[in-house]
Design a protein around this motif. Structure first.
Motif, PDB file in Angstrom:
ATOM      1  N   THR A   4       0.623   4.540   2.717  1.00  0.00           N
ATOM      2  CA  THR A   4       0.108   3.434   3.527  1.00  0.00           C
ATOM      3  C   THR A   4      -1.340   3.144   3.169  1.00  0.00           C
ATOM      4  O   THR A   4      -1.730   1.975   3.005  1.00  0.00           O
ATOM      5  CB  THR A   4       0.247   3.757   5.023  1.00  0.00           C
ATOM      6  OG1 THR A   4       1.630   3.996   5.330  1.00  0.00           O
ATOM      7  CG2 THR A   4      -0.253   2.607   5.887  1.00  0.00           C
ATOM      8  N   GLU A   5      -2.131   4.187   3.019  1.00  0.00           N
ATOM      9  CA  GLU A   5      -3.534   3.998   2.614  1.00  0.00           C
ATOM     10  C   GLU A   5      -3.612   3.374   1.221  1.00  0.00           C
ATOM     11  O   GLU A   5      -4.448   2.503   0.969  1.00  0.00           O
ATOM     12  CB  GLU A   5      -4.282   5.335   2.652  1.00  0.00           C
ATOM     13  CG  GLU A   5      -4.437   5.911   4.047  1.00  0.00           C
ATOM     14  CD  GLU A   5      -5.169   4.977   5.009  1.00  0.00           C
ATOM     15  OE1 GLU A   5      -6.149   4.335   4.589  1.00  0.00           O
ATOM     16  OE2 GLU A   5      -4.758   4.894   6.179  1.00  0.00           O
ATOM     17  N   ARG A   6      -2.724   3.797   0.341  1.00  0.00           N
ATOM     18  CA  ARG A   6      -2.687   3.234  -1.015  1.00  0.00           C
ATOM     19  C   ARG A   6      -2.288   1.754  -0.957  1.00  0.00           C
ATOM     20  O   ARG A   6      -2.840   0.924  -1.680  1.00  0.00           O
ATOM     21  CB  ARG A   6      -1.713   4.037  -1.880  1.00  0.00           C
ATOM     22  CG  ARG A   6      -1.853   3.781  -3.361  1.00  0.00           C
ATOM     23  CD  ARG A   6      -1.121   4.789  -4.230  1.00  0.00           C
ATOM     24  NE  ARG A   6       0.248   5.062  -3.834  1.00  0.00           N
ATOM     25  CZ  ARG A   6       0.684   6.241  -3.340  1.00  0.00           C
ATOM     26  NH1 ARG A   6      -0.133   7.250  -3.190  1.00  0.00           N
ATOM     27  NH2 ARG A   6       1.949   6.406  -3.003  1.00  0.00           N
ATOM     28  N   ALA A   7      -1.353   1.419  -0.067  1.00  0.00           N
ATOM     29  CA  ALA A   7      -0.926   0.021   0.085  1.00  0.00           C
ATOM     30  C   ALA A   7      -2.087  -0.850   0.550  1.00  0.00           C
ATOM     31  O   ALA A   7      -2.249  -1.981   0.089  1.00  0.00           O
ATOM     32  CB  ALA A   7       0.235  -0.076   1.071  1.00  0.00           C
ATOM     33  N   LEU A   8      -2.901  -0.309   1.443  1.00  0.00           N
ATOM     34  CA  LEU A   8      -4.077  -1.052   1.897  1.00  0.00           C
ATOM     35  C   LEU A   8      -5.061  -1.286   0.749  1.00  0.00           C
ATOM     36  O   LEU A   8      -5.709  -2.323   0.686  1.00  0.00           O
ATOM     37  CB  LEU A   8      -4.772  -0.314   3.043  1.00  0.00           C
ATOM     38  CG  LEU A   8      -4.075  -0.419   4.399  1.00  0.00           C
ATOM     39  CD1 LEU A   8      -4.659   0.586   5.379  1.00  0.00           C
ATOM     40  CD2 LEU A   8      -4.180  -1.838   4.936  1.00  0.00           C
ATOM     41  N   ALA A   9      -5.139  -0.323  -0.151  1.00  0.00           N
ATOM     42  CA  ALA A   9      -6.069  -0.430  -1.284  1.00  0.00           C
ATOM     43  C   ALA A   9      -5.548  -1.367  -2.370  1.00  0.00           C
ATOM     44  O   ALA A   9      -6.297  -2.167  -2.915  1.00  0.00           O
ATOM     45  CB  ALA A   9      -6.341   0.955  -1.870  1.00  0.00           C
ATOM     46  N   ASP A  10      -4.238  -1.274  -2.680  1.00  0.00           N
ATOM     47  CA  ASP A  10      -3.729  -2.053  -3.818  1.00  0.00           C
ATOM     48  C   ASP A  10      -2.862  -3.259  -3.444  1.00  0.00           C
ATOM     49  O   ASP A  10      -2.439  -4.012  -4.309  1.00  0.00           O
ATOM     50  CB  ASP A  10      -3.004  -1.143  -4.814  1.00  0.00           C
ATOM     51  CG  ASP A  10      -1.705  -0.545  -4.285  1.00  0.00           C
ATOM     52  OD1 ASP A  10      -1.141  -1.067  -3.304  1.00  0.00           O
ATOM     53  OD2 ASP A  10      -1.249   0.453  -4.877  1.00  0.00           O
ATOM     54  N   GLY A  11      -2.589  -3.435  -2.148  1.00  0.00           N
ATOM     55  CA  GLY A  11      -1.844  -4.616  -1.714  1.00  0.00           C
ATOM     56  C   GLY A  11      -0.365  -4.597  -2.000  1.00  0.00           C
ATOM     57  O   GLY A  11       0.278  -5.645  -2.010  1.00  0.00           O
ATOM     58  N   GLU A  12       0.208  -3.408  -2.220  1.00  0.00           N
ATOM     59  CA  GLU A  12       1.642  -3.279  -2.510  1.00  0.00           C
ATOM     60  C   GLU A  12       2.282  -2.306  -1.520  1.00  0.00           C
ATOM     61  O   GLU A  12       1.783  -1.188  -1.355  1.00  0.00           O
ATOM     62  CB  GLU A  12       1.852  -2.741  -3.930  1.00  0.00           C
ATOM     63  CG  GLU A  12       1.339  -3.642  -5.025  1.00  0.00           C
ATOM     64  CD  GLU A  12       2.181  -4.895  -5.193  1.00  0.00           C
ATOM     65  OE1 GLU A  12       3.402  -4.827  -4.938  1.00  0.00           O
ATOM     66  OE2 GLU A  12       1.616  -5.939  -5.554  1.00  0.00           O
ATOM     67  N   VAL A  13       3.399  -2.697  -0.895  1.00  0.00           N
ATOM     68  CA  VAL A  13       4.051  -1.821   0.084  1.00  0.00           C
ATOM     69  C   VAL A  13       5.227  -1.027  -0.487  1.00  0.00           C
ATOM     70  O   VAL A  13       5.826  -0.218   0.213  1.00  0.00           O
ATOM     71  CB  VAL A  13       4.526  -2.606   1.335  1.00  0.00           C
ATOM     72  CG1 VAL A  13       3.350  -3.209   2.074  1.00  0.00           C
ATOM     73  CG2 VAL A  13       5.560  -3.652   0.967  1.00  0.00           C
ATOM     74  N   GLY A  14       5.532  -1.211  -1.744  1.00  0.00           N
ATOM     75  CA  GLY A  14       6.691  -0.551  -2.351  1.00  0.00           C
ATOM     76  C   GLY A  14       6.692   0.954  -2.192  1.00  0.00           C
ATOM     77  O   GLY A  14       7.725   1.549  -1.869  1.00  0.00           O
ATOM     78  N   SER A  15       5.558   1.601  -2.399  1.00  0.00           N
ATOM     79  CA  SER A  15       5.520   3.058  -2.302  1.00  0.00           C
ATOM     80  C   SER A  15       5.705   3.521  -0.854  1.00  0.00           C
ATOM     81  O   SER A  15       6.263   4.587  -0.608  1.00  0.00           O
ATOM     82  CB  SER A  15       4.222   3.626  -2.885  1.00  0.00           C
ATOM     83  OG  SER A  15       3.102   3.143  -2.187  1.00  0.00           O
ATOM     84  N   VAL A  16       5.254   2.724   0.106  1.00  0.00           N
ATOM     85  CA  VAL A  16       5.461   3.062   1.520  1.00  0.00           C
ATOM     86  C   VAL A  16       6.957   3.051   1.818  1.00  0.00           C
ATOM     87  O   VAL A  16       7.498   3.996   2.415  1.00  0.00           O
ATOM     88  CB  VAL A  16       4.726   2.076   2.455  1.00  0.00           C
ATOM     89  CG1 VAL A  16       4.988   2.421   3.916  1.00  0.00           C
ATOM     90  CG2 VAL A  16       3.239   2.040   2.162  1.00  0.00           C
ATOM     91  N   VAL A  17       7.624   2.009   1.387  1.00  0.00           N
ATOM     92  CA  VAL A  17       9.067   1.873   1.618  1.00  0.00           C
ATOM     93  C   VAL A  17       9.821   3.025   0.946  1.00  0.00           C
ATOM     94  O   VAL A  17      10.719   3.625   1.545  1.00  0.00           O
ATOM     95  CB  VAL A  17       9.581   0.503   1.130  1.00  0.00           C
ATOM     96  CG1 VAL A  17      11.097   0.410   1.254  1.00  0.00           C
ATOM     97  CG2 VAL A  17       8.898  -0.625   1.903  1.00  0.00           C
TER      98      VAL A  17
END
Length: 131
Positions: free
Chosen positions: A30-43
Motif C-alpha cells: 500500500t505504501e509502495r502504491a502511494l509512492a508509484d501510483g500502481e495498485v497491482g501489488s496491493v491486489v
C-alpha cells in the motif's frame, strides 16, 4: 489428547504468524502504491491472504490510500475489491462512497459493466459509515 491439542495450537499459531506477515506485506504494498501510483501489488498481496482476511485487508488498504487524498488510486483499488468481493458489505460501502464523493472519477473508473455486474445499491444503502 494432549499431543493433538499442542499440534493444533502450533498450527493455529503458525497460521496466525503467516497471516500477520502477509498483512505486513499488504501494508508495504500500500505504501509502495502511494509512492508509484500502481495498485497491482496491493491486489496481488491481498489475493494471497486467506479468503476471510481479504475484506479487512482491502478496507485497510483503501482507507489508507483514500485518507491520503489519492482518490483516483483508491477508486482503482475499490474496483479490484468490488470485482472480487461484491457480496461483502465493505466493498459496497466503498463503491457507494466513491460514487458519492468522486462521482465523475468513480463512474469513469468503474465503467458501466462494473456498475451493472458488481454494484448492489440495496446492500450499499444498508452499510452505514463504517469504512
Amino acid at each position: 489428547g494432549t499431543a493433538l491439542f499442542i499440534t493444533v495450537l502450533a498450527l493455529l499459531g503458525l497460521a496466525g504468524l503467516v497471516a500477520t506477515r502477509r498483512m505486513g506485506l499488504v501494508r508495504t504494498a500500500t505504501e509502495r502504491a502511494l509512492a508509484d501510483g500502481e495498485v497491482g501489488s496491493v491486489v496481488e498481496e491481498i489475493d494471497e491472504l486467506p479468503e476471510g482476511a481479504r475484506p479487512n485487508a482491502f478496507n485497510l488498504a483503501v482507507r489508507t490510500i483514500w485518507d491520503s487524498h489519492r482518490r483516483g488510486l483508491a477508486i482503482e483499488l475499490i474496483r479490484a475489491m468490488g470485482e472480487r468481493l461484491s457480496g461483502e458489505w465493505i466493498a459496497q460501502y466503498w463503491i457507494r462512497q466513491a460514487l458519492e464523493v468522486e462521482p465523475g472519477l468513480a463512474r469513469e473508473t468503474f465503467g458501466e459493466t462494473f456498475m451493472e455486474r458488481y454494484y448492489k445499491p440495496r446492500i450499499a444503502q444498508q452499510c452505514g459509515t463504517f469504512g
